[in-house]
Design a protein around this motif. Structure first.
Motif, mmCIF file in Angstrom:
data_model
loop_
_atom_site.group_PDB
_atom_site.id
_atom_site.type_symbol
_atom_site.label_atom_id
_atom_site.label_comp_id
_atom_site.label_asym_id
_atom_site.label_seq_id
_atom_site.Cartn_x
_atom_site.Cartn_y
_atom_site.Cartn_z
ATOM 1 N N MET A 292 0.826 -1.217 0.000
ATOM 2 C CA MET A 292 0.000 0.000 0.000
ATOM 3 C C MET A 292 0.856 1.261 0.000
ATOM 4 S SD MET A 292 -3.346 -0.798 2.401
ATOM 5 C CE MET A 292 -2.411 -1.359 3.821
ATOM 6 N N THR A 293 2.007 1.228 0.636
ATOM 7 C CA THR A 293 2.897 2.393 0.646
ATOM 8 C C THR A 293 3.889 2.386 -0.516
ATOM 9 O OG1 THR A 293 4.369 1.212 2.173
ATOM 10 C CG2 THR A 293 2.739 2.691 3.144
ATOM 11 N N GLY A 294 4.079 1.229 -1.140
ATOM 12 C CA GLY A 294 5.041 1.132 -2.231
ATOM 13 C C GLY A 294 4.476 1.442 -3.597
ATOM 14 N N VAL A 295 3.215 1.038 -3.849
ATOM 15 C CA VAL A 295 2.603 1.241 -5.162
ATOM 16 C C VAL A 295 2.543 2.710 -5.566
ATOM 17 C CG1 VAL A 295 0.451 1.002 -6.462
ATOM 18 C CG2 VAL A 295 1.335 -0.931 -5.157
ATOM 19 N N VAL A 345 -8.542 15.396 1.195
ATOM 20 C CA VAL A 345 -9.610 14.396 1.194
ATOM 21 C C VAL A 345 -9.255 13.253 2.135
ATOM 22 C CG1 VAL A 345 -10.920 12.769 -0.224
ATOM 23 C CG2 VAL A 345 -10.270 15.000 -1.168
ATOM 24 N N LEU A 346 -7.969 12.872 2.157
ATOM 25 C CA LEU A 346 -7.513 11.821 3.055
ATOM 26 C C LEU A 346 -7.791 12.184 4.518
ATOM 27 C CD1 LEU A 346 -5.960 9.078 2.940
ATOM 28 C CD2 LEU A 346 -3.855 10.378 3.278
ATOM 29 N N ALA A 347 -7.725 13.493 4.813
ATOM 30 C CA ALA A 347 -7.958 13.956 6.178
ATOM 31 C C ALA A 347 -9.416 13.831 6.597
ATOM 32 C CB ALA A 347 -7.510 15.412 6.315
ATOM 33 N N THR A 348 -10.309 13.584 5.659
ATOM 34 C CA THR A 348 -11.731 13.447 5.991
ATOM 35 C C THR A 348 -12.157 11.994 6.185
ATOM 36 O OG1 THR A 348 -12.445 13.306 3.673
ATOM 37 C CG2 THR A 348 -12.189 15.515 4.616
ATOM 38 N N LEU A 349 -11.271 11.049 5.908
ATOM 39 C CA LEU A 349 -11.628 9.632 5.992
ATOM 40 C C LEU A 349 -11.636 9.136 7.434
ATOM 41 C CD1 LEU A 349 -9.587 8.131 3.002
ATOM 42 C CD2 LEU A 349 -11.953 8.945 3.017
ATOM 43 N N ARG A 356 -10.101 2.501 3.814
ATOM 44 C CA ARG A 356 -8.729 2.101 3.504
ATOM 45 C C ARG A 356 -8.517 2.015 2.000
ATOM 46 N NH1 ARG A 356 -6.452 -3.696 5.413
ATOM 47 N NH2 ARG A 356 -8.018 -4.342 3.879
ATOM 48 N N THR A 357 -9.492 1.461 1.282
ATOM 49 C CA THR A 357 -9.395 1.387 -0.183
ATOM 50 C C THR A 357 -9.331 2.773 -0.787
ATOM 51 O OG1 THR A 357 -10.656 -0.684 -0.169
ATOM 52 C CG2 THR A 357 -10.472 0.488 -2.262
ATOM 53 N N ILE A 358 -10.182 3.664 -0.293
ATOM 54 C CA ILE A 358 -10.185 5.046 -0.792
ATOM 55 C C ILE A 358 -8.836 5.716 -0.502
ATOM 56 C CG2 ILE A 358 -11.264 7.313 -0.564
ATOM 57 C CD1 ILE A 358 -13.876 5.884 0.118
ATOM 58 N N ALA A 359 -8.291 5.452 0.689
ATOM 59 C CA ALA A 359 -7.006 6.049 1.059
ATOM 60 C C ALA A 359 -5.899 5.620 0.099
ATOM 61 C CB ALA A 359 -6.647 5.658 2.495
ATOM 62 N N ILE A 361 -6.269 4.629 -3.022
ATOM 63 C CA ILE A 361 -6.514 5.268 -4.318
ATOM 64 C C ILE A 361 -6.068 6.724 -4.296
ATOM 65 C CG2 ILE A 361 -8.312 5.987 -5.941
ATOM 66 C CD1 ILE A 361 -9.879 3.492 -5.140
ATOM 67 N N LEU A 362 -6.388 7.427 -3.213
ATOM 68 C CA LEU A 362 -5.987 8.831 -3.086
ATOM 69 C C LEU A 362 -4.468 8.974 -3.103
ATOM 70 C CD1 LEU A 362 -8.498 10.076 -0.362
ATOM 71 C CD2 LEU A 362 -8.412 10.828 -2.751
ATOM 72 N N LEU A 363 -3.788 8.082 -2.432
ATOM 73 C CA LEU A 363 -2.329 8.127 -2.406
ATOM 74 C C LEU A 363 -1.737 7.855 -3.788
ATOM 75 C CD1 LEU A 363 -1.611 6.322 0.982
ATOM 76 C CD2 LEU A 363 -1.146 8.709 0.431
ATOM 77 N N CYS A 364 -2.302 6.884 -4.496
ATOM 78 C CA CYS A 364 -1.818 6.582 -5.850
ATOM 79 C C CYS A 364 -1.980 7.788 -6.767
ATOM 80 C CB CYS A 364 -2.543 5.368 -6.416
ATOM 81 S SG CYS A 364 -2.085 3.793 -5.659
ATOM 82 N N VAL A 365 -3.142 8.457 -6.671
ATOM 83 C CA VAL A 365 -3.392 9.629 -7.516
ATOM 84 C C VAL A 365 -2.518 10.801 -7.088
ATOM 85 C CG1 VAL A 365 -5.117 11.329 -8.215
ATOM 86 C CG2 VAL A 365 -5.752 8.921 -8.042
ATOM 87 N N GLY A 366 -2.541 11.115 -5.784
ATOM 88 C CA GLY A 366 -1.807 12.280 -5.292
ATOM 89 C C GLY A 366 -0.310 12.143 -5.434
#
Length: 529
Positions: A292-295, A345-349, A356-359, A361-366
């Protein structure tokens, strides 16, 4: 067909950063492994009595002390960023870069003995390792500045630096596998050995500038003659004329420093804090945390390389009026802006499973889109003053202070409880810092060579030193008028400057600046004389 030598510079630069920046992730994961004191590592059981493969420092070294070891590295590195840039400018940038990574690699090879022997010796080695390695990136920028044709400098920087952003993913994978199947210290030997081999290859293959390289082919020579950087590597004359006051009072330079500060703030958060976030909020396993942190870093590497090529093409083609300044600002604001929005957006989760799935995805995009920003602030020193690029890079690397502050803020807020509300606060702060950096860079950044970096021939400065900028202006003006006579032109042809193209083509000599250095300024002609 022989590979162009500038490609070798980029390739070795990529590998060098992949290895040297990876030292941080390798050491961090090794310490997590030996401090936890577990007898199993995922699906790979180990024999605790086999001290050649397994080491337990549980009860001897705390997690907070291991964090101090990482802090010691960052402090040592911070101390030599700017001095390293000066050394690269004063002496040989390629040698400074090679020596820096070689010494750090040798110190890496001492850690397998130091870690079980004494924790204070380990922290001292980490400090010295950061100290000697701090000069590597400014020196590498100095080498690339001498080898990058003006239409390729963005892609050469971004491809080289993509090694740094891919390094955490590779380091975590190598360290995890080696710790499980070989020994707890195998990755330290692997990375240290690779660093030494890289240094040898670097010393053998890399020269300070194309003029020094005996193997540069005619086709590549013509490219450098047409649009080369126009300056050589480190030398005493250039180092003696550094306009320190003008650099420190330059808003475009401060835009680069602010951009570096914001990048370090977020990069440190992602590298050191996100694993803890997924553990605290979602109770994720170590295996899941790894991918999750590497992708996201893989996405960032891809965007960094493609973004550099795209920005270069847009600037060269002048598509939709995109000048160098506009190209740098677009890259920076799109990259950091999208990342800041994703962090908000991550701060609102919350802590639900779907969150966790949304987080992720947000990290991959950001994090992925932040790769565009490398074509902004990271390349910018070559725009402002290519002959001082190592100095400017060294100063901008002082933005590593953002890493220290980011970690300190996160540690203070989390305290003893890493609940979801504390993590939301951390993300709100990080997003605000990032967005402030976007605004500052968007207002003050420039993509043109600054007036304090306009070149004066060193021989003329020694023979007939001048005391003011107006004298420099008049001296250059007289030189251009005299040079124009060689082409059949007279002074009267230039008293009324109305045709920039005619003046430029007749007046400029081999040592003068090219139009591309001032492609978006109204007074580009006045800045070249």
């Amino acid at each position: 067909m022989c590979c162009p030598k500038r490609f070798i510079v980029v390739g070795l630069g990529f590998i060098g950063l992949l290895v040297s920046i990876g030292y941080r992730a390798v050491f961090a994961l090794v310490m997590v492994n030996v401090i936890k004191g577990n007898t199993t590592q995922g699906k790979c059981p180990v024999n605790e009595n086999d001290t050649t493969r397994y080491l337990s420092l549980a009860g001897k070294v705390t997690v907070s002390f291991s964090q101090n070891m990482n802090t010691a590295y960052f402090i040592g590195s911070l101390l030599t960023q700017a001095p390293g840039g000066y050394l690269a400018l004063r002496f040989s940038p390629s040698r400074i870069c090679g020596i820096s990574i070689l010494l750090s690699s040798l110190l890496m090879l001492t850690l397998p003995w130091a870690i079980p022997f004494n924790k204070w010796l380990t922290i001292a080695i980490r400090f010295v390792q950061g100290f000697v390695e701090g000069a590597s990136v400014p020196a590498l920028n100095g080498v690339i500045a001498c080898w990058a044709p003006r239409t390729e400098k963005t892609r050469m920087i971004t491809i080289s630096y993509s090694g740094a952003y891919l390094s955490p993913t590779v380091a975590f994978l190598v360290t995890g596998y080696a710790s499980c199947h070989i020994s707890w210290h195998a990755s330290l030997f692997i990375y240290g050995g690779c660093g030494v081999l890289w240094s040898i290859a670097w010393f053998c293959c890399i020269y300070d500038c194309p003029d020094d390289h005996p193997g540069v082919k005619e086709r590549e020579k013509l490219l450098f003659q047409e649009e080369g950087p126009g300056h050589r590597g480190g030398n005493k004359l250039t180092a003696s004329g550094i306009p320190w006051r003008r650099i420190f009072t330059s808003l475009p330079m401060w835009a680069i420093i602010v951009g570096s500060f914001c990048r370090n703030w977020i990069f440190s958060l992602i590298l050191t804090e996100l694993p803890q976030y997924f553990h605290d909020v979602f109770s994720s396993s170590v295996d899941n945390i790894g991918w999750m942190t590497g992708v996201p870093e893989v996405f960032m590497t891809l965007v960094t390389v493609t973004g550099g090529v795209l920005v270069d093409k847009l600037i060269k083609a002048k598509t939709c009026g995109i000048t160098t300044t506009i190209g740098r600002k677009l890259a920076q604001c799109i990259g950091f802006g999208i990342e800041a929005i994703c962090i908000f957006v991550l701060a609102t989760l919350g802590n639900k499973t779907e969150d966790r799935t949304i987080a992720v995805i947000l990290l991959c995009v950001g994090v992925g889109f932040s790769g565009f920003a490398i074509s902004g602030y990271q390349v910018n020193p070559l725009d402002l003053a290519p002959q001082y690029s190592s100095i400017l890079t060294g100063l901008s690397r002082c933005g590593a202070l953002g890493s220290i502050l980011s970690t300190a803020v996160a540690s203070t807020i989390i305290g003893k409880s890493g609940n979801v509300h504390n993590w939301q606060t951390i993300f709100w702060i990080a997003g605000s810092v990032h967005m402030a950096g976007v605004v500052f860079y968007g207002i003050f950044a420039k993509g043109t060579r600054q007036d304090w970096a306009v070149k004066v021939k060193e021989s003329e400065r020694l023979i007939n030193p001048v005391s003011s900028e107006s004298e420099i202006y008049n001296e250059r003006r007289e030189r251009i008028f005299s040079q124009s006579a060689e082409y059949g032109s007279t002074r009267s042809d230039y008293e009324d400057i109305s045709d920039n193209d005619r003046i430029f083509s007749k007046s400029i000599d081999n040592g003068a600046l090219s139009r591309s250095d001032y492609d978006d300024g109204d007074n580009w002609f006045l800045l070249t004389i």
